[in-house]
Design a protein around this motif. Sequence first.
Motif, PDB file in Angstrom:
ATOM      1  N   UNK A 210      -1.605   0.784  -6.975  1.00 35.46           N
ATOM      2  CA  UNK A 210      -1.637   1.931  -7.869  1.00 35.46           C
ATOM      3  C   UNK A 210      -1.512   1.480  -9.329  1.00 35.46           C
ATOM      4  N   UNK A 211      -0.540   0.590  -9.565  1.00 42.60           N
ATOM      5  CA  UNK A 211      -0.323   0.107 -10.929  1.00 42.60           C
ATOM      6  C   UNK A 211      -1.533  -0.708 -11.399  1.00 42.60           C
ATOM      7  N   UNK A 212      -2.047  -1.539 -10.497  1.00 40.63           N
ATOM      8  CA  UNK A 212      -3.224  -2.340 -10.845  1.00 40.63           C
ATOM      9  C   UNK A 212      -4.393  -1.415 -11.186  1.00 40.63           C
ATOM     10  N   UNK A 213      -4.552  -0.341 -10.425  1.00 37.64           N
ATOM     11  CA  UNK A 213      -5.644   0.603 -10.688  1.00 37.64           C
ATOM     12  C   UNK A 213      -5.479   1.239 -12.061  1.00 37.64           C
TER      13      UNK A 213
ATOM     14  N   UNK B 128      -2.288   9.792  -3.807  1.00 33.24           N
ATOM     15  CA  UNK B 128      -1.583  10.695  -2.922  1.00 33.24           C
ATOM     16  C   UNK B 128      -0.111  10.656  -3.302  1.00 33.24           C
ATOM     17  N   UNK B 129       0.680  11.498  -2.639  1.00 33.70           N
ATOM     18  CA  UNK B 129       2.031  11.689  -3.162  1.00 33.70           C
ATOM     19  C   UNK B 129       3.070  10.775  -2.527  1.00 33.70           C
ATOM     20  N   UNK B 130       2.623   9.711  -1.879  1.00 33.22           N
ATOM     21  CA  UNK B 130       3.586   8.808  -1.251  1.00 33.22           C
ATOM     22  C   UNK B 130       4.496   8.181  -2.305  1.00 33.22           C
ATOM     23  N   UNK B 131       5.705   7.776  -1.883  1.00 37.78           N
ATOM     24  CA  UNK B 131       6.621   7.176  -2.861  1.00 37.78           C
ATOM     25  C   UNK B 131       6.002   5.933  -3.507  1.00 37.78           C
ATOM     26  N   UNK B 132       6.362   5.710  -4.754  1.00 39.80           N
ATOM     27  CA  UNK B 132       5.698   4.717  -5.597  1.00 39.80           C
ATOM     28  C   UNK B 132       5.590   3.303  -5.023  1.00 39.80           C
ATOM     29  N   UNK B 133       6.680   2.787  -4.481  1.00 35.40           N
ATOM     30  CA  UNK B 133       6.641   1.360  -4.180  1.00 35.40           C
ATOM     31  C   UNK B 133       6.028   1.029  -2.823  1.00 35.40           C
ATOM     32  N   UNK B 134       5.401   1.980  -2.178  1.00 32.39           N
ATOM     33  CA  UNK B 134       4.772   1.642  -0.906  1.00 32.39           C
ATOM     34  C   UNK B 134       3.326   1.209  -1.089  1.00 32.39           C
ATOM     35  N   UNK B 135       2.847   1.224  -2.312  1.00 31.76           N
ATOM     36  CA  UNK B 135       1.446   0.860  -2.525  1.00 31.76           C
ATOM     37  C   UNK B 135       1.266  -0.637  -2.755  1.00 31.76           C
ATOM     38  N   UNK B 136       2.274  -1.422  -2.409  1.00 30.73           N
ATOM     39  CA  UNK B 136       2.143  -2.865  -2.588  1.00 30.73           C
ATOM     40  C   UNK B 136       1.166  -3.454  -1.576  1.00 30.73           C
ATOM     41  N   UNK B 137       0.414  -4.440  -2.031  1.00 26.09           N
ATOM     42  CA  UNK B 137      -0.556  -5.058  -1.146  1.00 26.09           C
ATOM     43  C   UNK B 137      -0.435  -6.583  -1.185  1.00 26.09           C
ATOM     44  N   UNK B 138      -0.877  -7.210  -0.099  1.00 28.75           N
ATOM     45  CA  UNK B 138      -0.836  -8.669  -0.013  1.00 28.75           C
ATOM     46  C   UNK B 138      -2.021  -9.245  -0.770  1.00 28.75           C
TER      47      UNK B 138
ATOM     48  N   UNK C 123     -16.970   3.103  -3.454  1.00 29.93           N
ATOM     49  CA  UNK C 123     -16.611   1.787  -2.942  1.00 29.93           C
ATOM     50  C   UNK C 123     -15.127   1.797  -2.612  1.00 29.93           C
ATOM     51  N   UNK C 124     -14.793   1.388  -1.396  1.00 27.90           N
ATOM     52  CA  UNK C 124     -13.387   1.403  -1.010  1.00 27.90           C
ATOM     53  C   UNK C 124     -12.860  -0.016  -0.798  1.00 27.90           C
ATOM     54  N   UNK C 125     -11.817  -0.323  -1.561  1.00 28.99           N
ATOM     55  CA  UNK C 125     -11.104  -1.584  -1.365  1.00 28.99           C
ATOM     56  C   UNK C 125      -9.923  -1.279  -0.457  1.00 28.99           C
ATOM     57  N   UNK C 126      -9.839  -1.972   0.653  1.00 28.34           N
ATOM     58  CA  UNK C 126      -8.729  -1.733   1.575  1.00 28.34           C
ATOM     59  C   UNK C 126      -7.967  -3.027   1.772  1.00 28.34           C
ATOM     60  N   UNK C 127      -6.664  -3.005   1.492  1.00 30.91           N
ATOM     61  CA  UNK C 127      -5.871  -4.227   1.607  1.00 30.91           C
ATOM     62  C   UNK C 127      -4.630  -3.978   2.455  1.00 30.91           C
ATOM     63  N   UNK C 128      -4.258  -4.984   3.257  1.00 24.85           N
ATOM     64  CA  UNK C 128      -3.049  -4.824   4.066  1.00 24.85           C
ATOM     65  C   UNK C 128      -1.795  -4.835   3.192  1.00 24.85           C
ATOM     66  N   UNK C 129      -0.762  -4.165   3.692  1.00 24.36           N
ATOM     67  CA  UNK C 129       0.527  -4.258   2.997  1.00 24.36           C
ATOM     68  C   UNK C 129       1.140  -5.619   3.296  1.00 24.36           C
TER      69      UNK C 129
END
Lengths: 163, 375
Positions: free
Chosen positions: B229-232, B255-265, B366-372
């Motif tokens: 999210x922050x990178x975006x 979406x409204x998920x809590x902020x720090x769950x958008x971390x990706x590997x 275009x969808x970028x999908x990354x694992x947590x």
Amino acid sequence: MLGASGVGKTSLVEQFVRGRFSQRYLTTVGVRISRKTLSDVRGGLELILWDLNGEDRFQRLSPAYLRGMAGYLVVIDGTRPETIATAAELQTRTAADHPQIPFITLVNKKDLRPGWSLDENDIAQLSTRSPHVIETSAKTGEGVEKAFEELAVLALDSGGTDE
Amino acid sequence: MSGSHNGDLPASILTSLDVAVFKHLGGGDFELSGDLPDWLADAWDDCAANSAVRPHERFVFLESFLEDALGVWSGGSTRDWISSGPWTEVAADGSELTLEAIAIAQNGHQALMLKHPTADYRTVQDILQKSRERDMAYADLVREINKREILLHCIIHDLSSPLAGIRGSLNVLEDDKLVAASGTRLLQISQNQAAKMQQLIADILTSFRAEVSQMVPSIVSLDEAPCLRIASESVASTLRPLGAQQNVHISVTEDSAPRDTARVAADAARLERVLFNLVDNALRYAPAGTSVELAVKDQDQTVTCTVIDSGPGVPEDEVDSLFERFHQGAGKAGVVGLGLYFCRITAADWGGSVSYSPAQSGGAAFTLELPKPTG
Ligand SMILES: Nc1nc2c(ncn2[C@@H]2O[C@H](COP(=O)(O)OP(=O)(O)OP(=O)(O)O)[C@@H](O)[C@H]2O)c(=O)[nH]1
Ligand SMILES: [Mg+2]
């Protein structure tokens, strides 16, 4: 002249002042002072060019060298994207002490363009940070006079040095 | 002590030291002590003994240094001498003179000394020269290796897709019993060889990646894992001025998920570059007056960012080749070239993906999908 080491600061000055280029790298220690008279700009003026040592992990730039300047060029090496970060940091530090002094960002080594590692994106990004970006080649001379002359005009228009 | 003591050095000492010494008279005026050494006399012909001289008018460099020198002379500094460090004067004919100035306060005397830089100067210059040459050679090398990494991926890709086709065909031959009994042994050999070749390709790729990742540290401990999210948001704000130039608005929705769950590997710098490529690509096609949207969604195991534009979308016959290396949209100028290809292989490196689908609005998505990150 500010920028990371090896980006071509000395070469740009040599090309501008003496119209020559050397492939050989001789790193600048301290300051190298040259002069050049611009007879065509605003009735003529003399530029005193301070070519400073490059900043890297071996040497930092001494802020004392920046006293009394009327304008500065921040130089990036188009073949080395990592020199953007050094340029940005130097510029930020310089602007903190000299907020009114105009500057131009140069992306140098344009003659090596096919092998440039910067792409349109990087350059677009640069333009958002720096009001003036000029692509130059100290080797062919492209953009070099334009860079110094535009800086001279900016410096005159902004009213001289900060002292 | 000051005043009662005559601190002037005999001129002969100054001569043998090969330095020029000036007494500071105040107000920027100086007086030469002894003679001017020959090497300086050549460069400064109107410097006369027994009259006030102003060294900073001959050497502009000193204008700045004298401010620091005044600190020493006025006693305002804790030190009783300072050096300017080396500087080089380039004359109109191109000849160079490298000097060092030293300001000394001693027994009430204020002196300015001009001299050749010490022998250390050459040593320092030499060491810096070698270190910097090495740094630049190293940067060249890393760049060369990166280029090869991409090239190698291209080659692997080109080799492995026809191979997959061959293996598929061989399997059909076997499954559908299309080969006469006398040929089954040859068929098996072909299947084995094709499988071996695929393994070989995979091995090359793995060992090559290991080499590269040793040189260019990639990811990631959990606390370093960047937030998509922050990178975006960061990429959106970087590109907004570019968008504004073509009257395209860039927005980030989430979406409204809590902020720090958008971390990706992923590693932060390359992640932004991937997003940058996607948004930049969208900007190439977005018509003026529309907007480009980055929609960040927290899925269960992964996080996605979808970049949506209202351009013409990708023509059906181009979709398949979209992520290949020199793909270039029809009729579009500029280097897309490796952009989407880079996104694909980088995302794949992190165990994620980049995919295309037509947007509901008719544009491209275009969808970028990354694992947590795990652990
Ligand atoms: N091809 C090409 N080479 C260049 C150009 N400008 C500089 N170089 C080369 O890059 C190397 C470094 O150039 P310098 O001008 O010494 O760089 P600098 O920024 O003054 O370096 P420091 O004094 O160490 O900070 C030299 O080998 C130059 O020949 C250019 O425009 N094109
Ligand atoms: Mg230099």
